[in-house]
Design a protein around this motif. Structure first.
Motif, mmCIF file in Angstrom:
data_model
loop_
_atom_site.group_PDB
_atom_site.id
_atom_site.type_symbol
_atom_site.label_atom_id
_atom_site.label_comp_id
_atom_site.label_asym_id
_atom_site.label_seq_id
_atom_site.Cartn_x
_atom_site.Cartn_y
_atom_site.Cartn_z
ATOM 1 N N ALA A 34 0.785 -1.374 0.029
ATOM 2 C CA ALA A 34 0.017 -0.006 0.149
ATOM 3 C C ALA A 34 0.875 1.192 0.043
ATOM 4 O O ALA A 34 2.206 0.931 0.465
ATOM 5 N N PRO A 35 0.291 2.213 -0.485
ATOM 6 C CA PRO A 35 1.123 3.721 -0.469
ATOM 7 C C PRO A 35 1.450 4.197 0.961
ATOM 8 O O PRO A 35 0.463 3.786 1.913
ATOM 9 N N TYR A 36 2.519 4.650 1.175
ATOM 10 C CA TYR A 36 2.802 5.407 2.532
ATOM 11 C C TYR A 36 3.551 6.714 2.322
ATOM 12 O O TYR A 36 4.396 6.809 1.429
ATOM 13 N N LYS A 37 3.196 7.631 3.078
ATOM 14 C CA LYS A 37 3.489 8.966 2.924
ATOM 15 C C LYS A 37 4.770 8.969 3.704
ATOM 16 O O LYS A 37 4.874 9.075 5.035
ATOM 17 N N LEU A 38 6.059 9.139 3.051
ATOM 18 C CA LEU A 38 7.290 9.087 3.686
ATOM 19 C C LEU A 38 7.303 10.415 4.585
ATOM 20 O O LEU A 38 8.318 10.425 5.806
ATOM 21 N N HIS A 39 6.723 11.390 4.474
ATOM 22 C CA HIS A 39 6.688 12.495 5.330
ATOM 23 C C HIS A 39 6.268 12.100 6.919
ATOM 24 O O HIS A 39 6.863 12.908 7.751
ATOM 25 N N GLN A 40 5.685 11.195 7.068
ATOM 26 C CA GLN A 40 5.377 10.626 8.329
ATOM 27 C C GLN A 40 6.771 9.970 9.253
ATOM 28 O O GLN A 40 6.775 10.295 10.376
ATOM 29 N N LEU A 41 7.675 9.574 8.492
ATOM 30 C CA LEU A 41 8.849 9.201 8.915
ATOM 31 C C LEU A 41 9.536 10.339 9.668
ATOM 32 O O LEU A 41 10.000 10.334 10.644
ATOM 33 N N TYR A 42 9.476 11.656 8.868
ATOM 34 C CA TYR A 42 10.105 12.646 9.342
ATOM 35 C C TYR A 42 9.520 13.199 10.640
ATOM 36 O O TYR A 42 10.126 13.867 11.677
ATOM 37 N N ASP A 43 8.109 12.819 10.725
ATOM 38 C CA ASP A 43 7.385 13.214 11.948
ATOM 39 C C ASP A 43 7.659 12.609 13.069
ATOM 40 O O ASP A 43 7.266 12.880 14.236
#
Length: 84
Positions: A34-43
């Protein structure tokens, strides 16, 4: 303890944390493509970010070994003796 177990332990002990949501979504994305928003890792907090990277690494290693096992299984089937 491997990172998958560490993530599970973190999720159970911090069910309402925003990092938990990001880690769970990452785990689901890895397993389901499934798609994952990589900006969540930064947060993520620093420790949970390291945990997420470890999760990705463990998942990648598991996939690598699984694909090797599938190749070996396929090779064994092709070498099976013929029944007369």
């Amino acid at each position: 303890m491997n990172n998958i177990k560490k993530v599970a332990k973190y999720v159970v002990s911090h069910p309402d944390n925003t990092d938990t949501k990001a880690l769970l979504e990452l785990a689901v994305a890895l397993e389901t493509n499934a798609p994952y928003k990589l900006h969540q890792l930064y947060d993520l907090s620093r420790e949970q970010f390291k945990l997420a990277l470890g999760l990705i690494e463990d998942w990648r290693l598991d996939r690598h070994y699984l694909s090797k096992l599938q190749v070996l299984d396929h090779a064994e089937v092709n070498k099976a003796p013929e029944i007369k």
